[in-house]
Design a protein around this motif. Structure first.
Motif, short mmCIF file in Angstrom:
data_model
loop_
_atom_site.label_atom_id
_atom_site.label_comp_id
_atom_site.label_asym_id
_atom_site.label_seq_id
_atom_site.Cartn_x
_atom_site.Cartn_y
_atom_site.Cartn_z
N LYS A 23 -5.12 58.86 38.69
CA LYS A 23 -5.58 57.55 38.26
C LYS A 23 -4.52 56.47 38.46
CE LYS A 23 -4.27 58.36 33.42
NZ LYS A 23 -4.77 58.41 32.02
N HIS A 24 -3.30 56.88 38.76
CA HIS A 24 -2.20 55.95 38.99
C HIS A 24 -2.42 55.11 40.25
CE1 HIS A 24 1.86 54.43 38.99
NE2 HIS A 24 2.17 55.03 40.12
N PHE A 25 -3.19 55.64 41.22
CA PHE A 25 -3.36 54.97 42.51
C PHE A 25 -4.75 54.34 42.62
CE2 PHE A 25 -0.25 58.36 43.48
CZ PHE A 25 0.79 57.56 43.93
N ARG A 26 -4.80 53.20 43.30
CA ARG A 26 -6.09 52.57 43.54
C ARG A 26 -6.84 53.33 44.62
NH1 ARG A 26 -7.79 49.80 47.86
NH2 ARG A 26 -6.36 48.92 49.39
N GLU A 27 -8.15 53.24 44.60
CA GLU A 27 -8.98 53.95 45.57
C GLU A 27 -9.12 53.13 46.85
OE1 GLU A 27 -10.02 56.35 47.31
OE2 GLU A 27 -11.13 57.34 45.68
N PHE A 28 -9.22 53.81 47.99
CA PHE A 28 -9.53 53.16 49.26
C PHE A 28 -11.03 52.90 49.33
CE2 PHE A 28 -5.86 55.91 50.42
CZ PHE A 28 -4.99 54.94 50.87
N ASN A 29 -11.41 51.81 50.01
CA ASN A 29 -12.82 51.70 50.36
C ASN A 29 -13.05 52.53 51.63
OD1 ASN A 29 -12.32 50.10 52.73
ND2 ASN A 29 -12.20 48.26 51.46
N SER A 30 -14.29 52.66 52.06
CA SER A 30 -14.61 53.56 53.17
C SER A 30 -13.93 53.16 54.48
CB SER A 30 -16.13 53.62 53.36
OG SER A 30 -16.66 52.32 53.62
N GLU A 31 -13.85 51.86 54.75
CA GLU A 31 -13.21 51.40 55.98
C GLU A 31 -11.70 51.66 55.95
OE1 GLU A 31 -14.17 47.34 56.66
OE2 GLU A 31 -16.27 47.73 57.15
N GLU A 32 -11.08 51.43 54.80
CA GLU A 32 -9.65 51.69 54.67
C GLU A 32 -9.35 53.17 54.85
OE1 GLU A 32 -8.58 48.16 51.44
OE2 GLU A 32 -9.11 50.18 50.76
N LEU A 33 -10.16 54.01 54.23
CA LEU A 33 -9.93 55.45 54.33
C LEU A 33 -10.09 55.94 55.77
CD1 LEU A 33 -9.33 58.05 52.83
CD2 LEU A 33 -11.78 58.30 52.38
N GLU A 34 -11.06 55.38 56.47
CA GLU A 34 -11.26 55.75 57.88
C GLU A 34 -10.05 55.35 58.72
OE1 GLU A 34 -14.36 54.92 61.60
OE2 GLU A 34 -14.74 54.05 59.62
N PHE A 35 -9.53 54.14 58.47
CA PHE A 35 -8.37 53.69 59.23
C PHE A 35 -7.15 54.56 58.95
CE2 PHE A 35 -4.38 51.35 59.38
CZ PHE A 35 -4.37 50.94 60.71
N VAL A 36 -6.87 54.82 57.67
CA VAL A 36 -5.70 55.61 57.31
C VAL A 36 -5.82 57.02 57.89
CG1 VAL A 36 -4.40 56.62 55.39
CG2 VAL A 36 -5.19 54.26 55.24
N SER A 37 -7.02 57.56 57.92
CA SER A 37 -7.23 58.89 58.49
C SER A 37 -6.87 58.91 59.98
CB SER A 37 -8.69 59.33 58.30
OG SER A 37 -9.00 59.46 56.92
N ARG A 38 -7.18 57.82 60.70
CA ARG A 38 -6.82 57.74 62.12
C ARG A 38 -5.33 57.44 62.29
NH1 ARG A 38 -11.16 54.13 62.28
NH2 ARG A 38 -9.67 52.48 62.83
N PHE A 39 -4.78 56.66 61.36
CA PHE A 39 -3.37 56.25 61.40
C PHE A 39 -2.46 57.46 61.23
CE2 PHE A 39 -0.12 53.30 59.13
CZ PHE A 39 0.61 53.17 60.29
N LYS A 40 -2.86 58.39 60.39
CA LYS A 40 -2.05 59.58 60.14
C LYS A 40 -2.05 60.49 61.36
CE LYS A 40 -1.63 63.60 57.09
NZ LYS A 40 -2.10 64.29 55.87
N ARG A 41 -0.83 60.93 61.77
CA ARG A 41 -0.70 61.75 62.97
C ARG A 41 -0.36 63.21 62.67
NH1 ARG A 41 -3.71 59.98 65.97
NH2 ARG A 41 -2.76 61.16 67.67
N GLY A 42 -0.03 63.53 61.44
CA GLY A 42 0.34 64.90 61.10
C GLY A 42 1.15 64.92 59.82
N GLU A 43 1.84 66.02 59.61
CA GLU A 43 2.66 66.16 58.42
C GLU A 43 4.02 66.73 58.78
OE1 GLU A 43 0.63 68.21 55.25
OE2 GLU A 43 -1.17 66.98 55.50
N LEU A 44 5.00 66.47 57.94
CA LEU A 44 6.36 66.94 58.14
C LEU A 44 6.79 67.67 56.88
CD1 LEU A 44 8.95 66.81 59.99
CD2 LEU A 44 9.62 64.82 58.64
N ALA A 45 7.21 68.92 57.02
CA ALA A 45 7.72 69.71 55.90
C ALA A 45 9.25 69.69 55.96
CB ALA A 45 7.19 71.13 55.97
N VAL A 46 9.89 69.36 54.85
CA VAL A 46 11.34 69.17 54.81
C VAL A 46 11.92 70.00 53.68
CG1 VAL A 46 13.17 67.47 54.54
CG2 VAL A 46 11.07 66.82 55.69
N ASP A 47 12.98 70.74 53.98
CA ASP A 47 13.66 71.53 52.96
C ASP A 47 14.53 70.63 52.07
OD1 ASP A 47 12.60 73.85 53.97
OD2 ASP A 47 14.39 74.38 55.13
N ALA A 48 14.80 71.10 50.87
CA ALA A 48 15.73 70.40 49.98
C ALA A 48 17.07 70.25 50.69
CB ALA A 48 15.89 71.17 48.68
#
Length: 250
Positions: A23-48
């Protein structure tokens, strides 16, 4: 440098992002969520202990912290380090490099961290087509400035005891809001991290933390600082706490 592994697969689809459940974060509307989904290219896992960004370096990527803790810092030529702030889930890191051309600080993982990866050269599309998300980036930058104001006030005017109480109260409130704690409420920092944040010697830091422990506000453990009385820490520091408002993330 510790191990970091890039994953180009969408391990965590944006539509099922665990941060959206908070609940700390605001929700995306459908267009924003679609854009962010395309904007994201992958994930990076980092050790301590891994370095995510190096001061003076250029990077083709921006990241949003998905899991874990990290910290931003600068160093002098002789190796002395000043920790500027701590990063937690939902924080956007690397935006400074978009404006300045190169990073003006370094970022290190405090715990194992996973990051959502975004291509920096795709950022203009956000400004051109999604003004609400562009405003969110401005909000994020303004909030970071406000937090740094409070940190500077602490270093400049609070006593060593008040500084330590403020820092631990601040980290505890942020982590509690993000539901990062498993009991007990353990903030995963060392005394050296606290010393490098507050500008104190390790000896002075140790004595200061012992005073907080004697007041039964904290308990120091091998893996970090266990908070016993968050309200007492905030009262000692004369800190009113962070604003209780929804915040954006990318």
């Amino acid at each position: 440098m510790a191990k970091a592994k890039t994953t180009h697969e969408m391990k965590t689809p944006c539509v099922r992002c665990p941060l959206r459940e908070l609940k700390h974060f605001r929700e995306f509307n459908s267009e924003e969520l679609e854009f962010v989904s395309r904007f994201k290219r992958g994930e990076l896992a980092v050790d301590a202990g891994a370095t995510i960004f190096v001061e003076g370096a250029h990077s083709a990527h921006l990241f949003t912290v998905l899991h874990g803790w990290g910290f931003r810092y600068k160093t002098l030529e002789d190796g002395r380090r000043q920790i500027l702030n701590y990063v937690m889930p939902g924080d956007l890191i690397g935006l400074q490099g978009t404006i300045m051309g190169e990073m003006q600080h370094s970022i290190e993982a405090l715990s194992p961290v996973s990051l959502c990866v975004f291509e920096r050269d795709k950022l203009p599309g956000l400004y051109n087509k999604h003004p609400s998300l562009a405003f969110d980036l401005t909000w994020i930058a303004a909030r970071e400035e406000r937090i740094l104001d409070e940190h500077l006030l602490s270093i400049g005017r609070r006593s060593a005891l008040e500084r330590a109480a403020y820092l631990i109260a601040y980290l505890h409130q942020r982590a509690a809001t993000l539901e990062l704690f498993e009991r007990p409420d353990l903030v995963p920092i060392t005394q050296q991290h606290i010393a490098d944040t507050l500008g104190l010697s390790i000896v002075h830091t140790n004595k200061t933390l012992k005073k907080l422990a004697d007041r039964k506000l904290i308990r120091w453990q091998d893996r970090g600082c266990s908070v016993l009385d968050a309200e007492g820490l905030a009262a000692l520091a004369e800190w009113e706490g962070l604003e209780d408002t929804k915040r954006p993330f990318i």
